[in-house]
Structure formats: structure tokens, C-alpha cells
Write a protein that holds these residues in place. Sequence first.
Motif: not given
Length: 430
Positions: A53-71
Motif C-alpha cells: 500500500t502507499l502507507k507502506d512507503i513509511e517502512r522504507i529507509p530515508f535517503t540523504v545527500k551523504d548516501d549519494l556522496r558515498q556512492n
Amino acid sequence: MIWNREAETADARAIEELQLQKLKKTVENCYSNVPHYRKKFDEIGLKPEHIKTLKDIERIPFTVKDDLRQNYPFDFFAVPMKKIVRLHASSGTTGKPTVVGYTKNDIDMWAECVARLACAAGAEEGDIAQIAFGYGLFTGAFGLHYGLEKIGATVIPISGGNTERQLSIMQDFGSTILICTPSYALYMAEVAHKTGIDTAKLPLRLGLFGGEGHTEEMRRELEKRWNILATENYGLSEVIGPGFSGECYIKDGMHIATDHFIAEIIDPETGKVLPFGEQGEIVITSLSKEAMPVLRYRTKDITWLNPETCKCGRTSLRMGKIQGRTDDMLIIRGVNVFPSQIESVLVGMEEVGPHYEIVVRKDGYLDKIEVLVEVLDAALLTSFAELEKLEKKVKHNLYTVLNIDADVKLVEPESLKRFEGKAKRVTDLR
């Protein structure tokens, strides 16, 4: 005035069904093709099939800018490099730049989103659009460029800077739309006045401003100086660039391309999702991006969401003006202060100009904030009594809004820095 009526006036239930369908596909794509997301999901035991469900999106971890920098540079991409037709990147002034990629379909989707917001603001075929954003790795110029061409406007890709030439081109080519940051538009208006150009006689009628937030007071100043309708649009390179949302001519919130993105508002401290109308940090999930889809990207921008149908006829979710950023917020003696609050006070005063600087420093063990602002009449600086009176007035107005005592320093007209791109008005010396 509506570019894609099917998408922009769709029933809320239809949009939710489309979002869920796309979300499931995007989650599967991220889990299968982006090692970062697979690792994050596996750490908490989350599988793509758990998103029902759309509510299940809240189970997904956040993505932050440092995630992009580290990759950095390309490990966040979900497709092989041979399918990447465009690369953009941030400046990287605080670390490695964040790199984003686009497939051919991503470029087409990007242009579609910008075409919608440009059309909503009032742009149309036959307009002459002067793009004064800097071209290069910054996404702003290219995003507006392709979207405006898509609706049939004539684009002048003049890029940023060289203000005298900007004004000359504006006169000679008959520009009807100006695209840049609000700070640069304000500076251009000042130069136009100094060089004897009557902006009221120019064919310019519309401003598509973005790249930084600005207050309603700043909007009124831009509309007055240019004799235009000034609209705001919002986006960030990590999710697409400009095109995520934009104001229509009603100017009552920025319409979000909800068939391509999911927007949430969270409490920036707890991460809890907040209901419509409550102010918090906007979090964005891309639903159509092929090259670099992002899940629950924390923007750090503070706003709120409005689900009501707009007077323009669009049913799409709207976001309010950006009130500030969580990382721009200044904590002065326990009080939260956003630069936009200071701007709203200063731009609303007739005696001072709209340019300002904020300096924060330590005074012993206490934080101290100083606001530098230009007077409009240089003669005022020669009268101590009048200068002191105005300083007290500015100080009082700031206290009324901020509930803190700020030092005020009135300076000569045109003595503070002007900006051709994003304005940097805060210096923190603590």
C-alpha cells in the motif's frame, strides 16, 4: 492554461492507484539494481514485496545527500552507463559532489514536468524566454530550457552573468519571460534602473523564479520592479531538477507532478510523517526516473502540503513556499530563526533596500546576530538622529517576528554583495 489535463486534473484515487503501481516497480528496480538500497533493505529485513500500500512507503529507509556522496560517482545509478545520456552534478563545495544521471526517457519526463509548470504560470507558444540560470552541471538552466521549448516558446540560452548584456538582449530580442533566481532578478532590476531602462516599457510579462526560496515580500518587490507576474518553482537535482512543482497564475502553492513523484512531510527530528497542512521537512520519492530513482529523499526544505483542488482547476497536490532549510535554521539563544523571516521584515520596509546580510557570532557565552541592511537614501547616513531612529525601527520589527534582540547595522546603498546565482546571506562565525 493546462498542459496535460489528464494528469493535472486527475481524480485523487486514480493518482493514488498510479502512484502505488509505480512505487512497487521503483522499489523493485532500486532493490535489484542499486547496491545501496539492497543493503539498506536487507539490514532491516525489508523486501520489495512488502510494499503493498502507499502507507507502506513509511517502512522504507530515508535517503540523504551523504548516501549519494558515498556512492560517487555512478554507484547510485540503476542502469548501465551506456543508457545514460546526461550527467549533472552539484558544486561539491562541502564535500564530493552529488552526481545524477538521466536516460532518454528521463529527459523526456523532465521536459514534460517543466512544460506543465511553465504553462500553469502562463507561458505559451510564442513567448520569448530568457534563461539567466548558469548552464553547466547545474540542472536549472537545462530543465527550464527543454520544458519551455516543449510548449513552443523561443528560448534564449544566455546563461548567468554579464548583466548589462542580459538587459541589452532583453530589449533587442523582446523577452517576455525571465528565468533565474529571484536574487539575480532583483539585481538585474537595479542595473536596469541605473542604466536608464524603463522596465515598465519592456515586453517582459512573466518571471519563472527558482533555485532558492523567497518571501511574498520579495515577490511583490520583483513584480513591482519588473511589472510582471512572478511565479516560483521548486526542484532539486537529486530527484530531477526543476519540474517537481511550480506555481500556477493563482499563486496559491506549487503544484506537484504527483504522477511522477510522491511527497511526504515529516517531523525533521523524529522522522514521523505529518498530516496535510502541518509544516515539516518535505521528503520525495521519484516514481518515473530510470537512471537514478530515489526513495524517500530528505530535502531538508521546510514546507507543508495542501490536497485541495486549486481555483485554476488542477487537482494535484500543492506545496507551500519553502520556509527555510533545516540546515539553514539558526538557533539563537534557544530560538529558531530562519533567514526568510528576516527577509520578510526587511523587504516590507520602505526605508531600506531588499539586500541584506546576516552575521552570527559569539558574545562571550551567548550567541549574537547582526543584520546588515542597505538604506535607500544615502543622505540618511549623515544624520545620526535619523539613522538611530531607523535602526531602532528595524530592530523593533525584527524583534516582533523573531522574539530576539538583533543588532542592526545600516549601510550605504549598493554596498552589500549581489548574487547572479543562489544568494548566500548568512555568515556564521561561531
